[in-house]
Design an enzyme around this catalytic site. Sequence first.
Site, PDB file in Angstrom:
ATOM      1  N   ASP A 175       2.688   5.062  -5.340  1.00  0.00           N
ATOM      2  CA  ASP A 175       1.964   6.297  -5.031  1.00  0.00           C
ATOM      3  C   ASP A 175       2.821   7.503  -5.415  1.00  0.00           C
ATOM      4  OD1 ASP A 175       0.670   8.467  -4.057  1.00  0.00           O
ATOM      5  OD2 ASP A 175       0.510   7.770  -1.991  1.00  0.00           O
ATOM      6  N   ASP A 232       0.848  -1.200   0.000  1.00  0.00           N
ATOM      7  CA  ASP A 232       0.000   0.000   0.000  1.00  0.00           C
ATOM      8  C   ASP A 232       0.886   1.254   0.000  1.00  0.00           C
ATOM      9  OD1 ASP A 232      -2.427   1.396   0.217  1.00  0.00           O
ATOM     10  OD2 ASP A 232      -2.336   1.437   2.406  1.00  0.00           O
TER      11      ASP A 232
END
Length: 305
Positions: free
Chosen positions: A102, A80
Amino acid sequence: MLLPALPLLKKARAKKYAVPAFNINNLEILKAVIEAAIAMKSPVIVQTSEGAIEYAGMDYLIAMACVAAEAPIPVVLHLDHGKDLKVIRQAIRSGYTSIMFDGSALPYEKNVVMTKRVVGWAHAKKISVEAELGVLTGIEDLVNVDARDAALTNPDQAAAFVEATGCDSLAVAIGTSHGAYKFQGKTHLDIQRLKEIAARVTIPLVLHGASGVLEDVTKLAEHYGASLGRARGVLDQDIQTAIQCGVAKVNIDTDLRIAFTAGIRKAVADLPKAIDPRKLLEPANDLMTQVAKRKMKLFGSAGKA
Ligand code: G3H
Ligand code: 13P
Ligand code: ZN
């Protein structure tokens, strides 16, 4: 065996449900999530942030996830909010079956270049990549239309980004934010924007910052001394609408954190003589399992394993 994320996410988008993705940091959270998934016959993504990796160690997390994957339901291990290229490469090498890069805080062009690079590494190992475009922030903080457009995901740019990077799924910014304090006043997502993104982007969409800050669990935590002030999350109805509009992966961390906190506080208060950590953790584990089950029902993933 840990499974790749993409087939599960493609199926979810096509059938209009979402695969729950829970952040795990330890054995207790992982076991609660897996127990829920087995009971609900739901596919599940267990995901670890870079903070979780720093806390627990990547080797421990992978080893635990591999054991979890022996359960009779599809289990994915996902990185994540991967930002550190070293961590990303290590995760790809070491057994993660899904990666997020990200680059949302980077300028657009740099986000494209970096995402493309990570996609190259991951695809070489048949691992799919979730990318992010836009800033996760509450809509209330965006005082005017220009500020909103600058922060939230632009539908045309999203289509160009997916085309340019070859990413497999896309995290979108439509007014959610991480943590327990998502909205000051009325909770609100930009569903119109999501519809416009979904019309142009056919890969599975991902909703971060999706915890609901469940009233009963929050009240329980507060009853036992937590101070959560004006904590407020995303409405169940908005989550369901978002799923109908193309969201195929929904990320939950905060709701499990609150459940864990409530359970621990209750045990410490109810069992002043207990010193056995297993006894003190039991209510937390039960509450986290209950919350995970509620999410699987809400997301429509129950029965889809
Ligand atoms: O994206 C945020 C997740 O809730 C992970 O949080 O970085 O504190 O582990 P963390
Ligand atoms: P919440 O803080 O709303 O649980 O969001 C978690 C998340 O998006 C993890 O990536
Ligand atoms: Zn997130």
